[in-house]
Design an enzyme around this catalytic site. Sequence first.
Site, short mmCIF file in Angstrom:
data_model
loop_
_atom_site.label_atom_id
_atom_site.label_comp_id
_atom_site.label_asym_id
_atom_site.label_seq_id
_atom_site.Cartn_x
_atom_site.Cartn_y
_atom_site.Cartn_z
N ARG A 1 24.12 -22.69 -22.26
CA ARG A 1 23.07 -21.71 -22.05
C ARG A 1 21.71 -22.26 -22.48
O ARG A 1 20.70 -22.04 -21.80
CB ARG A 1 23.38 -20.43 -22.83
CG ARG A 1 22.29 -19.38 -22.72
CD ARG A 1 22.65 -18.12 -23.49
NE ARG A 1 21.60 -17.12 -23.33
CZ ARG A 1 21.71 -15.86 -23.75
NH1 ARG A 1 22.82 -15.45 -24.34
NH2 ARG A 1 20.72 -15.01 -23.57
N ASN B 1 28.85 -13.31 -16.25
CA ASN B 1 27.67 -13.60 -15.44
C ASN B 1 27.78 -14.94 -14.73
O ASN B 1 28.46 -15.85 -15.24
CB ASN B 1 26.43 -13.60 -16.34
CG ASN B 1 25.95 -12.20 -16.65
OD1 ASN B 1 25.95 -11.34 -15.78
ND2 ASN B 1 25.56 -11.97 -17.90
N CYS C 1 28.18 -4.39 -15.26
CA CYS C 1 27.00 -4.81 -16.00
C CYS C 1 26.53 -3.63 -16.84
O CYS C 1 26.76 -2.47 -16.48
CB CYS C 1 25.90 -5.24 -15.03
SG CYS C 1 24.36 -5.79 -15.81
N HIS D 1 21.46 -7.77 -11.66
CA HIS D 1 20.22 -8.29 -12.26
C HIS D 1 19.07 -8.33 -11.25
O HIS D 1 18.11 -9.08 -11.43
CB HIS D 1 20.46 -9.66 -12.89
CG HIS D 1 21.29 -9.59 -14.13
ND1 HIS D 1 21.56 -10.67 -14.93
CD2 HIS D 1 21.90 -8.53 -14.74
CE1 HIS D 1 22.32 -10.30 -15.95
NE2 HIS D 1 22.53 -9.00 -15.85
N TYR E 1 15.05 -7.72 -15.45
CA TYR E 1 15.11 -9.04 -14.79
C TYR E 1 14.09 -9.19 -13.67
O TYR E 1 13.82 -10.31 -13.23
CB TYR E 1 16.53 -9.28 -14.24
CG TYR E 1 17.54 -9.43 -15.34
CD1 TYR E 1 17.80 -10.67 -15.91
CD2 TYR E 1 18.21 -8.33 -15.85
CE1 TYR E 1 18.71 -10.82 -16.93
CE2 TYR E 1 19.13 -8.46 -16.89
CZ TYR E 1 19.38 -9.71 -17.43
OH TYR E 1 20.27 -9.83 -18.46
#
Length: 421
Positions: A90, A144, A164, A194, A244
Site C-alpha cells: 500500500r 478493494n 463497501c 468509490h 473519493y
Amino acid sequence: MKLAVVGGGSTYTPELIDGFARLRDALPIEELVLVDPAADRLELVGGLARRIFAKQGHPGRVVTTSDVDAGVADADAVLLQLRVGGQAARQQDETWPLECGCVGQETTGAGGLAKALRTVPVVLDIAERVRRTNPDAWIIDFTNPVGIVTRALLQAGHKAVGLCNVAIGFQRKFAKLLDVAPGEVHLDHVGLNHLTWETGVRLGGPGGADVLPRLLERHGDAVAEDLHMPREIVDRLGVVPSYYLRYYYQHDAVVDELRTKPSRAAEVAAMERELLEMYGDPALDEKPELLARRGGAFYSEAAVDLAASLLGNGGSPYQVVNTVNNGTLPFLPDDAVIEVQATVDGSGAKPLSVPALDPLFSGLIAHVTAYEDLALEAALHGGRDRVFKALLAHPLVGQYAHAEALTERLIAHNREHLAWA
C-alpha cells in the site's frame, strides 16, 4: 451457522467481531473461523475475538487457521478482506504514482490498478476453493478494489456480492444531522465502488420525501468538511459525492497535498503496530477506541445486515451493495458491477431502479467502467500492454507519457506479485 473470514488477521477484524457479538440475534453464528497466513497476527486477533464474544455473552466458537480449505469448508458465508502485499505494498501504491504527477491512492488511479493486479488472482483462487468445498456458500467481498474484484468473482460464476462502508457511513452521518434513526434514512446512492453520489436522501424508504436540499441548506458546511471539499463544489453539484470524488474534482490540489504529508499507509502501519500490542493484552475484551481511526467504520453492521439477508435471516429491506448491472444503468454493459441500493435475499441482490442521471455523473461512470474492463483483463491475463491500456484509459492518468512511466513503475514495484512479470 458457520461463517469464515479470510483475512481474519486484519487489525480491523475486531470491528467485525464486535458487530457479530452485538447483533447475534440477526446473525446467530455458531462457529466463526478466522483464516489468515500470518499466524502471529491471527492468534492476537483470535484471542481478542474470543474475549469479545465471552464478554458479550455470545455462545459462538471462534476458530483460527491458516488453512483456507479447512477454514471455508461447510461455511454458509465467506467474507473476504484481503490485502495482498500488506501495508508495504500500500505504501508503494500511494507513493510511486506521485512521481508522475498522478494521485497516489490504494483503490483508484495507478495505485488502485496495482492493487487489482495483485488481488484478483488471489481472490479467484480462494473462491475456487470455496466452490470446491461448499458451492452453496455466499462470498461477501470487502476486498478493494471492490468493484473490480466483485466483477471478477461474478464473471467466474461465483455467488458473490460486494460490500463497501461508504454508504452506511453517509447514512449514519445524515441520520445524526437530521436527528432521526439511521433506519429512517434511505439513500439514492448510485455509481461504481468509490465513485458514487448521493442524489437523494429520503426518509422512510425509497418513496419517502427527499430531504437532501434541506440537508445541504442547513448542514452543507458539515457535509463538505467531512468530504474534505469546499462547500461550493457540493452546492454546485446539488448532490453529495463520495470522498473519493475529490481525487477527480481536485486532482492537482490533492497531488500537491499528498506530496507534502505522510502517506495514509504510514499512518495505518503505525496504528496497526499499536493495535496489535493492545490485542495482545489478555485484559482487553472490547474493541479499542483507536480502531475507529483505522478505517472500516460501520463495516460490521453492513456485513451482518448483508449476510443475514443472503442467508435468510431477515436483514434490512434495502441495502447498498456492489452487484451486476443488468440494465439498471442503461449506458453500461449488463455485466458491469455497480454500487446501488438493492433488495437482498437468498437469491442475491436485485438493484432498485435508478432515475436517468445527469451526464456529469453518467459520463464519468461510463469512463471509469471502461477502465475497469481493461483493468480486469490485465488482472486476469497479465501483460505490459494490458497494464498500459488500463492506465491510459483511467481518467486520473489519461496521458500517454504518464501511462508509459506508470506502467514501468507498477511492474517494477509489484513484480513479486505478478506471475507473468
